[in-house]
Enzyme design. Structure first.
Site, short mmCIF file in Angstrom:
data_model
loop_
_atom_site.label_atom_id
_atom_site.label_comp_id
_atom_site.label_asym_id
_atom_site.label_seq_id
_atom_site.Cartn_x
_atom_site.Cartn_y
_atom_site.Cartn_z
N LEU A 147 0.87 -1.16 0.00
CA LEU A 147 0.00 0.00 0.00
C LEU A 147 0.91 1.22 0.00
CD1 LEU A 147 -3.09 0.42 0.14
CD2 LEU A 147 -2.84 0.71 2.61
N ASP A 148 0.62 2.20 -0.83
CA ASP A 148 1.44 3.41 -0.90
C ASP A 148 1.64 4.01 0.49
OD1 ASP A 148 1.67 3.27 -3.61
OD2 ASP A 148 0.26 4.88 -4.05
N ARG A 149 2.79 4.64 0.68
CA ARG A 149 3.11 5.28 1.96
C ARG A 149 2.05 6.31 2.35
NH1 ARG A 149 5.86 9.79 4.01
NH2 ARG A 149 6.02 10.68 1.92
#
Length: 324
Positions: A147-149
């Site tokens: 999951l993107d930061r």
């Protein structure tokens, strides 16, 4: 049976993260005459572009048997090298990680904004993987996906190494139902629901992904308006593929950039330690049948998007010095 090469000793552990182990890919077109050329290409546009030359000069990039590798060494496809990155002390991301499900095989975490899923670039100890390994004493924990930061919400991890492949295949074979929630401007003239299909490509070293006009679609997202409040819409996003930045790109293509997005429609350079105005994107639901236990799961994030609940607080947000 051919044995896999072992890391040269000693390569001590750093902050609970294994030494970086890199297998050199094939080079049928002869792009890399030596090791230095390959490493320059691989790390172009990343922090490694600055640190890798120093590691090579210091003799800290090692091959099989502990041999010190140099930039002028011939490029050998299929061979391995190992190194530790020099990492400056990382400021703590001041938000806890929730856990919505755990058994002996599987852990599903509820990740906060601003926390990377796995070590990458300058983020090593301040990642969901490193913190969960440490906080829960699960040294073999491994992510099934990323999951993107900047995105908050549900992330799946396998607890046992022997289960890792089964959980990763769930995502590779698109056997996980995913649903996201996003806040973006409201356009009363836009007809929704709508399914967007396009070709999205992400170039290494370039922050923003791009849609390729006329390209064969590789990204598909269903966009629905769940409700509205003033000039803000709360959107339900259902991706049927998993391209990098897919939801952010597709929302921007509708003229509805997600609130707090520092990349779309325009790349900005926010202070990485400024936790105000987090991206208003949440991985809300994961739905799947566990490939190990056979249990059918529908898991939901307990997080909310602050710009919906309290827009003033979202805009003001905490700075690092306020959370220390």
């Amino acid at each position: 049976m051919r044995r896999r090469p072992l890391p040269p000793a000693p390569l001590p552990q750093v902050a609970g993260i294994d030494p970086v182990r890199l297998r050199l890919p094939s080079d049928p077109d002869g792009l890399w005459p030596d090791l230095g050329a390959y490493l320059s290409d691989r790390y172009a546009g990343t922090r490694g572009a600055e640190t890798m030359p120093g590691l090579l000069r210091a003799g800290r990039v090692l091959g099989v048997g502990g041999r010190v590798l140099r930039p002028q060494d011939p490029y050998e496809p299929g061979s391995y090298l190992w190194f530790h990155r020099d990492m400056p002390p990382e400021p703590a991301v001041p938000f806890p990680i929730g856990v919505v499900y755990r058994d002996e095989h599987l852990l599903v975490a509820d990740k906060p904004h601003f926390l990377a899923t796995t070590p990458r670039g300058s983020h090593v100890t301040q990642t969901a993987l490193a913190r969960l390994r440490d906080e829960l004493d699960l040294p073999a924990l491994s992510p099934a996906h990323r999951l993107d930061r900047l995105t908050a919400g549900l992330v799946m991890f396998s607890i046992r190494p022997e289960d890792r492949g089964a959980y990763q295949l769930l995502f590779q074979n698109r056997r996980v139902g995913k649903q996201y929630e996003a806040l973006a401007p409201l356009d009363p003239e836009l007809t929704l629901p709508r399914t967007l299909r396009s070709r999205i490509e992400k170039t290494r070293g370039v922050i923003a992904a791009a849609e390729i006009p006329g390209g064969e679609p590789n990204a598909e997202t269903l966009v629905e308006l769940a409700e509205s409040k003033g000039d803000t819409g709360r959107y339900r996003l259902t991706p049927h593929t998993g391209r990098t930045h897919q939801l952010r790109v597709h929302m921007n293509s509708l003229g509805l950039p997600i609130l707090g997005d520092p990349v779309y429609p325009k790349v900005t350079d926010p202070d990485p330690l400024d936790y105000r105005r987090p991206l208003q994107l949440l991985a809300r639901v994961l739905e799947f049948t566990d490939p190990v236990t056979g249990i059918a799961h529908r898991l939901e994030s307990r997080r909310t998007l602050e710009a919906w609940e309290d827009p003033t607080a979202w805009d003001a947000g905490p700075r690092p010095e306020e959370t220390a």
